[in-house]
Scaffold this active site. Structure first.
Site, PDB file in Angstrom:
ATOM      1  N   HIS A   1      18.169  63.621  18.393  1.00  7.29           N
ATOM      2  CA  HIS A   1      18.027  64.716  19.425  1.00  7.29           C
ATOM      3  C   HIS A   1      18.745  65.587  20.285  1.00  7.29           C
ATOM      4  CE1 HIS A   1      15.954  69.128  20.306  1.00  7.29           C
ATOM      5  NE2 HIS A   1      15.932  68.724  21.825  1.00  7.29           N
ATOM      6  N   CYS A   2      19.661  64.478  20.563  1.00  4.37           N
ATOM      7  CA  CYS A   2      20.468  64.487  21.750  1.00  4.37           C
ATOM      8  C   CYS A   2      21.839  64.974  20.966  1.00  4.37           C
ATOM      9  CB  CYS A   2      20.474  63.421  22.659  1.00  4.37           C
ATOM     10  SG  CYS A   2      19.404  63.343  23.548  1.00  4.37           S
ATOM     11  N   ILE A   3      22.276  63.678  20.345  1.00  6.39           N
ATOM     12  CA  ILE A   3      24.078  63.744  20.598  1.00  6.39           C
ATOM     13  C   ILE A   3      23.998  64.867  19.481  1.00  6.39           C
ATOM     14  CG2 ILE A   3      26.079  62.293  19.807  1.00  6.39           C
ATOM     15  CD1 ILE A   3      24.631  59.888  20.894  1.00  6.39           C
TER      16      ILE A   3
ATOM     17  N   ASP B   1      22.916  68.583  21.765  1.00  6.85           N
ATOM     18  CA  ASP B   1      23.324  69.173  23.282  1.00  6.85           C
ATOM     19  C   ASP B   1      24.785  69.641  23.677  1.00  6.85           C
ATOM     20  OD1 ASP B   1      21.046  68.280  23.573  1.00  6.85           O
ATOM     21  OD2 ASP B   1      21.491  66.462  24.626  1.00  6.85           O
TER      22      ASP B   1
END
Length: 443
Positions: free
Chosen positions: A275-277, A280
């Protein structure tokens, strides 16, 4: 009565009588809720998914970082419970928001979950509560989006109600760090909120790192993930360049990392997941437009990383043609690893889903083997893949090629090396294990 509201809140945090509420019981929320409960607080978890509540009530954890025994112990002790009824928020002294922050189809921030959650909180908001946002987002979200929703209740934000931001730093599958051992960035909207934030998180985690504003804390999280995205893009680009030169990128990295200063190893792969890299960095890209500031590194990194699945499928097609004399359109391919990273069941934004789609767009047949993922669940981008199940390695003989996308530890790579006609290795797993097969192509 701001002084009394603040004093009461601090007192309840100090003596562990504060009731905590965690909204969103996923990869971030459930481990956090259990961590808070294990420190002696009473915790209520809130989620819109009834299935999660049923599992928790049965003592079954759906997150690998939380064992069934730990979950059951906190539930049986009366320190942790879960519900879909948000009316219970009124009883909570601390409310932590751990909901998703995806991107829209146009790669703009989608704050729908944050906004709806804050609206639910506002319906039950009362004096003496600390509301914390942990969801990753762009700088200014806490003060520009969350604050106005809560302030519309008429309560004094900073006097009666306290607001803060503390970015989640979970790393699924990392056995060296847990929710409580990872240093926690905290910031409050005003001095009183900052004090409450530091008091609460100091009671839960080993080390708290206060920063001056919530926008700074929001920027910290984005900076961490942008750093990784840009460096991974760099090695992905180097990989394609070195491939053309006949140079092994993995050997280059292994040699470069022997330098004891000035170098940090990052590794190439079939694309970015989680979900992050992959997501974001675009939150900052979007926000930067407001200031007329380009984010060229971030956008270029996104382009490079997003292009990797297509590059890998191109290498697969080339290898099938050269080594087996077979077109991808007539080939069956087994992808090893559906999860986005090793040793976890998390498939969010996994490049393996894109690999399956690309292979089948070119007429090939793609299946997957993953010891951590039995079946592809419903996803927003790959609805047609829902319900496909992991293929056992006993069926290897039926595939023309194996493509290693995720290097889970508990995969029988020796068996693959022995039986697979062609292996496309995007993780250098066979070289690292000293395994040799008929045809192993690094990609």
């Amino acid at each position: 009565m701001s002084t009394s509201s603040h004093a009461v809140l601090l007192s309840r945090i100090a003596d562990r009588t504060a009731h905590a509420g965690v909204i969103g019981l996923g990869y971030v929320g459930l481990p956090l809720a259990i961590a808070i409960a294990r420190k002696g607080f009473t915790v209520t978890g809130f989620d819109i998914d009834p299935g999660k509540i049923v599992a928790i009530e049965a003592g079954r954890s759906y997150i690998e970082a939380v064992g069934d025994d730990v979950l059951s112990a906190e539930r049986d002790a009366g320190r942790f419970s879960a519900t879909v009824d948000f009316d219970g928020l009124a009883a909570c002294d601390v409310i932590v928001i751990c909901v998703p922050t995806p991107l829209t189809r146009h790669r703009d921030p989608d704050l729908t979950y944050i906004v709806k959650t804050c609206q639910e909180i506002a319906l039950r908001l009362r004096s003496g509560q600390l509301v914390v946002l942990e969801s990753t987002t762009y700088p200014g979200t806490t003060t520009d989006v969350v604050r106005p929703i809560l302030a519309a209740t008429g309560l004094d934000i900073g006097g009666e109600v306290f607001l803060g931001f503390s970015p989640e730093r979970e790393d699924p599958g990392n056995r060296d760090f847990s929710t409580t051992s990872i240093p926690k960035i905290v910031a409050g909207d005003g001095d009183a909120a900052a004090e409450a934030m530091e008091a609460f998180y100091s009671a839960v985690v080993e080390r708290v790192v206060p920063v001056s504003t919530t926008a700074t804390a929001e920027a910290v999280k984005l900076t961490e993930n942008i750093f990784r995205a840009v460096n991974i893009a760099l090695v992905n680009e180097l990989k394609t360049v070195f491939e053309a030169m006949g140079i092994d990128i993995w050997e280059v990295i292994d040699a470069a990392k022997t330098k004891p200063f000035g170098y940090m190893p990052f590794y190439p792969g079939p694309g970015l997941g989680g979900h992050c890299i992959p997501i974001d960095p675009f939150y900052l890209t979007w926000k930067s437009r407001e200031y007329d500031m380009p984010t060229r590194f971030i956008e270029l990194a996104g382009e490079i990383n997003s292009a990797m699945p297509k590059h890998i499928v191109g290498r697969l097609a080339e290898a099938l043609d050269i080594h087996l004399g077979k077109a991808l359109s007539r080939s069956r391919v087994l992808i090893i690893g559906l999860a986005y990273k090793k040793n976890v069941p998390d498939i969010r934004e996994s490049p393996s889903l894109k690999l399956i789609e690309l292979i089948e767009e070119r007429g090939g047949s793609a299946s997957f083997h993953d010891p951590h993922v039995d079946e592809i669940p419903r996803t927003r981008e790959y609805l047609s893949l829902k319900g496909r199940r992991s293929v056992p390695l006993s069926e290897l003989a039926g595939f023309d090629a194996v493509l290693v996308a995720t290097d889970h530890d508990d995969v029988d790579y020796a068996l693959i090396a022995q039986q697979a006609p062609l292996i496309i290795d995007t993780r250098n797993v066979f070289a690292r294990r000293g395994l040799q097969g008929g045809l192993i192509v690094k990609a």
